[in-house]
Scaffold this active site. Structure first.
Site, short mmCIF file in Angstrom:
data_model
loop_
_atom_site.label_atom_id
_atom_site.label_comp_id
_atom_site.label_asym_id
_atom_site.label_seq_id
_atom_site.Cartn_x
_atom_site.Cartn_y
_atom_site.Cartn_z
N TYR A 1 21.12 62.83 45.40
CA TYR A 1 20.46 62.84 44.09
C TYR A 1 21.37 62.33 42.98
O TYR A 1 20.92 61.69 42.04
CB TYR A 1 19.98 64.25 43.75
CG TYR A 1 18.67 64.60 44.41
CD1 TYR A 1 17.48 64.00 44.00
CD2 TYR A 1 18.61 65.52 45.45
CE1 TYR A 1 16.27 64.31 44.61
CE2 TYR A 1 17.43 65.84 46.06
CZ TYR A 1 16.26 65.23 45.64
OH TYR A 1 15.07 65.54 46.22
N ASP B 1 25.25 79.38 74.98
CA ASP B 1 24.12 79.58 75.87
C ASP B 1 24.39 78.82 77.16
O ASP B 1 25.11 77.81 77.17
CB ASP B 1 22.82 79.05 75.25
CG ASP B 1 22.23 80.04 74.27
OD1 ASP B 1 22.60 81.22 74.32
OD2 ASP B 1 21.39 79.61 73.45
#
Lengths: 589, 367, 367, 589
Positions: free
Chosen positions: B108, B253
């Protein structure tokens, strides 16, 4: 028709088509009205062209009852009138009153192929309204013959009910007026589309259509050039079957096989005949009539095997030609750019054919995306597009990105295949079977035309690119200068202006392309967006061929300079707007 | 307790000066060119896939010798060139003013200067270009991503960010964990009693570890990588390893993506091949391995097509050519199943801490 | 400095006792039925859309009078019934042992007891059923989601979690922010010098506010809701408002989803209609409004179809029938554009703090 | 055929089809071999059925040259022989040697419609190999006539080259042996599929096929029941057009219009005729021959308008019937379940038709998903499935979820439309046009058959449900007891066992359904998965109709109890496994 024992019986050809009229496109009132109209129009166009007459065709569909509240389907009077050579009175009633009687059973390009369109229209009118057809013909001898007739379907023969000879009053040609049940409400759009496409492919014809609601559609002649009418031709050796050969042998008046070959086959001269007979082991002096069946079979086999027959020539074909096709496309599609590609004659199974392709791009008539207009022997094909070979090629075989054509670009593709025998898949003449020879020629023609379009588009593109470059430099260089000044801590901006004046063609093309990991930074500066939006008003239009040609000859720089200025103004305006926006926020703080 | 020798503070200020100098030089050279009527250009290592090579010594991906020239004269280059120059200017301001900025802020902020980025990925890309040009990580220009991972354990830090200079904090004081943000990334690591770092892939496990006092039981600093760890977290792991000499253990995991998270901590990612200092080559991946799924009879789910495809890709990766990396990749490929860390909850909430973790830490010694 | 009267600690232990009692009663009644050869059942308020009504007094959605009976005799009910009973059993253990659990842990823990959840959404659903049955939030059973929002500012808390009991921490000590997790949620709020709470939707803004010292300049506690705030964060906002009497101001992205984030903080969500204590009816949404997009000429993007559909839905919602809620919804509908909080970076990184925030706080007085 | 002036000429019907053989399905060597085979097979089946003879059809395709290395396309000898009534020697040569000569031009259901299939096959053979066709016919008078002939295409007449009368030696029927160019390699799969589907629809026929590779395919007769042969019928008033009426009037021998109506129209008796003539305002005593054209037109209009004619009856139709269709499906598809729905006769445009539908479910022959077998007048339709009305209905109009049929279920749908006039869209007889009346009947029949399938599936389902309930209680109640004991702090488990012994039908059905916010908890307990997996071995099979019926009559409880025990065992085993797993982990700790 009362209850009988099982037995054999014979029916006439008209009886057969009467019973199975669906097969010829007369399945329901809407389709039948369309089919009758097109069969008669095609007969008229064929007649005019064969005689070298610029066609004036008048078509009218009128409800039989003036009571407009009556709903479709209802009886209509269909009238088709032409300015052709007319039909000799002695043939007139049979031409329209007997199935399998006609002028189309020849090895020559014509719209009609099955020779029964006109008769089927009359037959359909008769079985739905039982009214006689009114025929008029003037063959230019000062007299016009008018007859009213019906068809005896079981006998496959006309019943003339009234015949009058009146002064022709300068009129020549044929008119047919048939009363038939129809559904104009449903048929209207197809009929109009048919005429519009016919106008594309026959821009040398005047077509006037007065429809059932009294509206007049006029497709005006834009050229007096006409395609050269086709000659009738002899069969090509590759296209012959045993049956056909047997007939030729039976009918032959030649004393020797050598003469027989020369007289009965397309492009077979003495040398070719001699070499072929040597190849096939037949005695050149053999009497054709003495040939036995098994010999005929092996002669056909040899005819199909021999590699050195000349290709069929195109004298029996009548392609539209580049100029006429271009005029037709200009007239009806009014595109920004046209490319035409006409292929040399080729042949499949001994039948010569020519492929012509037109590409129309841009303009206001064409909708976004691809519109395909298919023609075969100058007949528009409106139904079953998805099964057609042209569709298949465009859909599956053309790499559109290769030609830089965006999918949403307004693009018209016109394909025309003309042949002594068009390989339709149905009697309804709706789509072409996929013969590999035709497929190959269509692909070549399409690719050629698309290359022309690509050249056009990239020329358009490169003109825009130069404008763009100036704009881009003047957008970015000041910014670079500003930031670099800040980084280096200098007090004044560097003299970057000189870069804006320098020759813009000095671009460093040696720079390696940007190739970062993942998504590369977009190559397209957003500045392009603004001029792109303005495109419609600033981009040169090439509505007509003449205009396009002029543009090519004129020095392109002239045009560009004007564009540049406009561009620069646009840029400035944009920059200002941005500044303003920022100021506003400063104010608010 | 180990004492950190505080060398990083000095290096931080040196690094800052070096960066500012590099930016100045970049500006000077371009200014000069413009002033002479020459189109300026910038040259940096190509980040093309063909130019990413695995460095067997560094044990990470690095950029090869191929370089890219971006010239302001080339109409296709001028826009990203301008963006790059603007970013250098913007980074210069951030660093001088001691401010930080997110990736989104950069996107921005550009608008204030008429620099138009099409979207944030485009501005992210230019940031990576500047990283490559200056050979510095974006965190050095005070540009941070928004991802947030967390840390917990006995570690005393000293802030260097404006307004907090010299303040200290011990990271065991808030059991929900501390976000690893700009101020923590730039802090000095003062002191710790911890003897190892355990990085876990998930917030749930992180909370469980804090709750079960893994930091005390194992004398560990616990880090939640929140999936693929952001660079600031990898940088933190690197510093804990280098500055405090703490061994790093990684729990993910049990699937191919988990294994790759561990690998990125160990050897870095191809995306950051232009940077160093983000890898911990001695870090150990201790689970969940494919073989653990069978060994501990963990609840498991079938892998999807994409995961299996990923295994085939990684098998070709030089980093996966040996040891546990290769072995477990083959096991995953054979099983075609995966298990999550939470799957141990099947055996009770504390099973992973009481039983699995000690066993795997013991096993890690042999890795 | 305001002093908190510490009533929440007492209420916390009372609440715990009440919960354990309710679980015991549930167990007793079912035991008795089974022992008598009667299929046990459970009855709780229906969470069907038809039974969610807006309470104009409470200014939030609540459940109506319609109730659902779930019987172990019904073949279609027995599975979720068993799951519910197991969950009560599991929650009982968690609370008695002082442990916490994530939603994911619950899903896997069930497997130890042959309770099979098809997937996590199914177990999440049963957790909500137990909430409805006992009229208590899952956080009361020590079950927390994994989402993480953060807090920063001058607020002294006192932990109540095991191992930290009585320890205090001031939340301005780590400028990257503190995660709002189980220990912070269950802590007592001791003391603050803050005069307001500012909740922002995004981590980027949170960092910016800390960096720009909003906590000092405006005497504010800053909370990063990380999008739609999880319940623990809404509960924290509620407590800051109720226990410390701090007004709450909310800053979100300028779109319909941002407006709804604010609304959920103010009036709760339909999903939690069965719970109280999660709303701050006096909280003020101060931006980014649709009208700000035009007023401040913010960079904006077109809304997508879905967002526009969402506006039409919310227009029918009774909570949106008045005031700024309705007004700005109409503006969004008219503009069909949205802006992010970071969009202010266009005017410089500090513009949002220096200019926008004071103006909107001033304006908020009139709301 | 030498160069001539443009002129009119006439061709014969066989000439027309010779030139346009694509239209009749003889477009290339592969398609032509298939078309010739089916046309001759269909002629044979028609002949047998019309005479009430159980058909034995022998089909053989042999390469003409024994040299097997010769590549397709090459000449083949196609032989089709039947045990039908034979063809009267005086008709034999014309039946196969003249287009539009045949026994099919009647208002009566038959496979053939266009009456030229046989002739076209011979014609195609002749033009590709120029060999005569060999015909043999024995009509049961002890003699067999053998002829060899060719067709004079231009004259549309047979040329008999050899004729012999030999003793029939007990044989009756017709055989045709035609030599033609073909491509068996490409045609093989279609030919086999055609015969397989023919076997489904004519299970009362023996079909023996010896293919070009010498393989024998035998489709054996499984029933001696045959459909009743159709009667020839009079036209229905709704189906008449002006032409047809005019002919009837011309041929009429009746003195009055009243008699004329009764004698010439289907199901018009004296009362109907009288009422209609009153309605239409015609004088009942008028002499039919005196009717004028315009009167005829208005009589046709009246015929179409009058609402009270009786619907056509089905005597002219020959549906397959429930039992025969079932046998055909059983035989070829071997499904687990069959449902048949036969609709009452209906009519479109005055043509009567009957729709029959079969649904086959499960078994090992059907592939997963939907297989559609379409038949019209007992002809399998193999091409252009996507354009067919049956396909359209199945694809667009049936809500499969409503019938609880999963998309991947192995499902066969057999549709048969029989009519005096099947509305084909092409001469190739490939698919039906979408007439609303036929569409409606097809939908009704399909829905009826699907309801039967639904009933079957849900009966299968409810039997499983009772077993399931016992299993579910014994799975969950112990768990509930365990947790509740912990919650209440009691020492011993409650006496929940009594609930397992209680009558399972006492289920509390008054409980409100679960209706939580968002996704409701799944209604399907995963316990179902185990029995579902066992389905293949425990579920009763319904392979034959008889078996299915027995099952219905037997008390269902008997079956279930056995199932229960099995189920309980499965449950126990599973619980044990889980316990074991947990123990394993404890061990490891």
């Amino acid at each position: 028709m009362s209850k009988k024992q099982v037995s054999f019986s014979e029916i006439s050809p008209s009886e057969f088509f009467y019973r199975n009229r669906d097969l010829a496109g007369f399945s329901n009132p809407s389709r039948s009205l369309y089919s009758a109209m097109r069969e008669l129009v095609e007969n008229s166009l064929d007649a005019c062209e064969m005689a070298g007459i610029l066609p004036d065709i008048f078509i009218r569909i009128t409800p039989l009852d003036s009571d407009e509240s009556k709903q479709d389907p209802k009886p209509y009077v269909l009238r088709v009138q032409d300015n052709g050579p007319g039909i000799d009175p002695k043939n007139l009633s049979y031409a329209f009153g007997r199935v399998f009687y006609g002028s189309k059973f020849k090895l020559r390009q014509a719209r009609g192929m099955f020779g029964m369109g006109g008769t089927m229209s009359i037959l359909y009118g008769q079985i739905t309204t039982n009214r006689p057809v009114k025929l008029m013909s003037a063959i230019g001898d000062g007299k016009a013959v008018q007859i009213q007739m019906m068809i005896d379907i079981r006998k496959n023969a006309p019943i003339v009910m009234d015949k009058q000879v009146v002064p022709a009053e300068g009129i020549s040609g044929t008119s047919v007026e048939v009363t038939m049940e129809g559904d104009y409400f449903r048929a209207a759009s197809k009929i109009q589309e048919y005429l519009r496409q016919t106008a594309v492919i026959t821009p040398y014809a005047n077509l006037v259509f007065i429809d059932a609601l009294g509206r007049q559609f006029f497709y005006e002649r834009v050229t007096k050039e006409m395609p050269v009418p086709p000659d009738e031709t002899l069969p090509h050796p590759y296209g012959i079957d045993v049956e056909a050969l047997r007939r030729l042998l039976q009918d032959s008046e030649e004393a020797t096989l050598l003469k027989f070959m020369q007289q009965n086959f397309h492009r077979v001269g003495e040398n070719t005949a001699r070499r072929f007979l040597e190849f096939s082991g037949f005695n050149a002096n053999m009497n054709p009539k003495s040939m036995e069946t098994l010999q005929a079979v092996s002669l056909v086999e040899a005819l199909h095997k021999y590699d050195n027959f000349l290709k069929p020539d195109a004298s029996c074909l009548s392609p539209i030609g580049k100029d006429i096709l271009k005029k037709g496309i200009e007239k009806e599609l009014k595109p920004e750019f046209i490319a035409i590609s006409v292929r040399p004659p080729s042949a499949y199974s001994g039948f010569p054919f020519i492929v012509e392709v037109g590409i129309a791009y841009g303009g206001k008539v064409l909708p976004q995306g691809l519109s395909l207009l298919r023609f075969a022997n100058r007949i528009p094909l409106l139904y079953d597009e998805g099964s057609d070979i042209s569709f298949k090629i465009l859909d599956q075989d053309i790499d559109w990105r290769h030609y830089k054509v965006r999918t949403e670009a307004p693009l018209g593709v016109i394909t025309h295949v003309c042949s002594t025998k068009v390989p339709y898949k149905t009697v309804g003449k709706e789509y072409l079977a996929d013969r590999p020879e035709i497929e190959r020629e269509l692909k070549n023609a399409l690719r050629d035309a698309l290359r022309q379009l690509q050249t056009y588009l990239s020329r358009q593109g490169s003109m825009a690119a130069v404008q763009r470059k100036i704009g881009i430099y003047s957008k970015y260089l000041p910014l670079i200068a500003q930031f670099v000044t800040d980084l280096s801590g200098a007090k004044n901006l560097p003299k970057y202006q000189q870069l804006l004046d320098s020759d813009s063609d000095g671009e460093d093309k040696t720079a390696e392309p940007i190739d970062p990991v993942g998504k590369p930074p977009s190559d397209e500066p957003p500045a392009v967006k603004a001029p792109a939006a303005k495109k419609k008003t600033t981009k040169p239009k090439a509505k007509t061929t003449a205009a396009t040609k002029k543009k090519k000859d004129a020095p392109p720089v002239e045009t560009i300079k004007v564009e540049e200025k406009k561009k620069a103004q646009v840029e400035k305006k944009e920059v200002k707007q941005d500044e303003k926006q920022q100021t506003t926020f400063e104010d608010f703080g | 307790m180990k004492n950190n020798k505080r060398h990083s503070k000095i290096s931080a200020s040196v690094r800052k000066e070096e960066l500012l100098k590099a930016l100045q030089e970049m500006g000077d050279s371009m200014y000069e060119k413009l002033d002479k009527g020459v189109f300026p250009e910038v040259v940096f290592p190509s980040r093309s896939v063909r130019n990413i090579v695995y460095d067997e010594k560094l044990l990470q991906y690095v950029l090869g010798d191929s370089r890219v020239k971006r010239s302001s004269q080339n109409i296709k280059h001028i826009r990203p060139f301008t963006q790059l120059v603007w970013l250098a200017f913007f980074a210069n301001q951030l660093v001088r003013q001691g401010k930080t900025s997110t990736l989104r802020d950069v996107y921005y902020s550009a608008q204030a200067y008429n620099i138009d980025f099409k979207d944030q990925p485009e501005s992210d890309d230019i940031i990576t270009d500047l990283e490559a040009t200056l050979c510095r990580a974006r965190e050095d220009f005070s540009i941070y991503p928004e991802e947030r991972s967390a840390i917990f354990g006995d570690l005393t830090i000293e802030y260097t960010v404006k307004g907090y200079e010299g303040r200290k904090l011990n990271l065991d004081s808030h059991p929900d964990g501390y976000l690893i943000g700009p101020s923590l990334s730039s802090a000095e690591l003062v002191e710790t009693s911890a003897e190892m770092v355990i990085a876990v892939e998930k917030g749930g496990l992180f909370s469980r570890f804090v709750e079960e006092k893994v930091h005390e039981k194992y004398k560990a600093i616990i880090i939640d990588t929140a999936g693929q760890p952001p660079r600031s977290t990898r940088y933190m792991l690197k510093r804990l390893n280098r500055e405090l000499s703490l061994p790093v253990y990684i729990l993910t995991d049990g699937d191919v993506y988990g294994e790759h998270i561990a690998m990125v901590i160990v050897s870095g990612s191809a995306n950051a091949a232009h940077l160093r200092d983000l890898t911990v080559p001695t870090a150990k991946w201790i689970g969940v391995w494919g073989s653990d799924i069978t060994k501990y009879k963990l609840p498991s789910d079938p892998m999807n097509e994409q995961a299996i495809k990923r295994i085939y890709e990684l098998r070709k990766d030089p980093r996966y050519r040996k040891g546990i990396w290769q072995k477990e990749l083959e096991v995953f490929l054979k099983l075609k199943r995966k298990s999550e860390l939470e799957a141990f909850a099947k055996y009770g909430l504390t099973a992973i801490v009481d039983k699995y973790l000690p066993e795997k830490l013991e096993y890690a010694k042999s890795l």
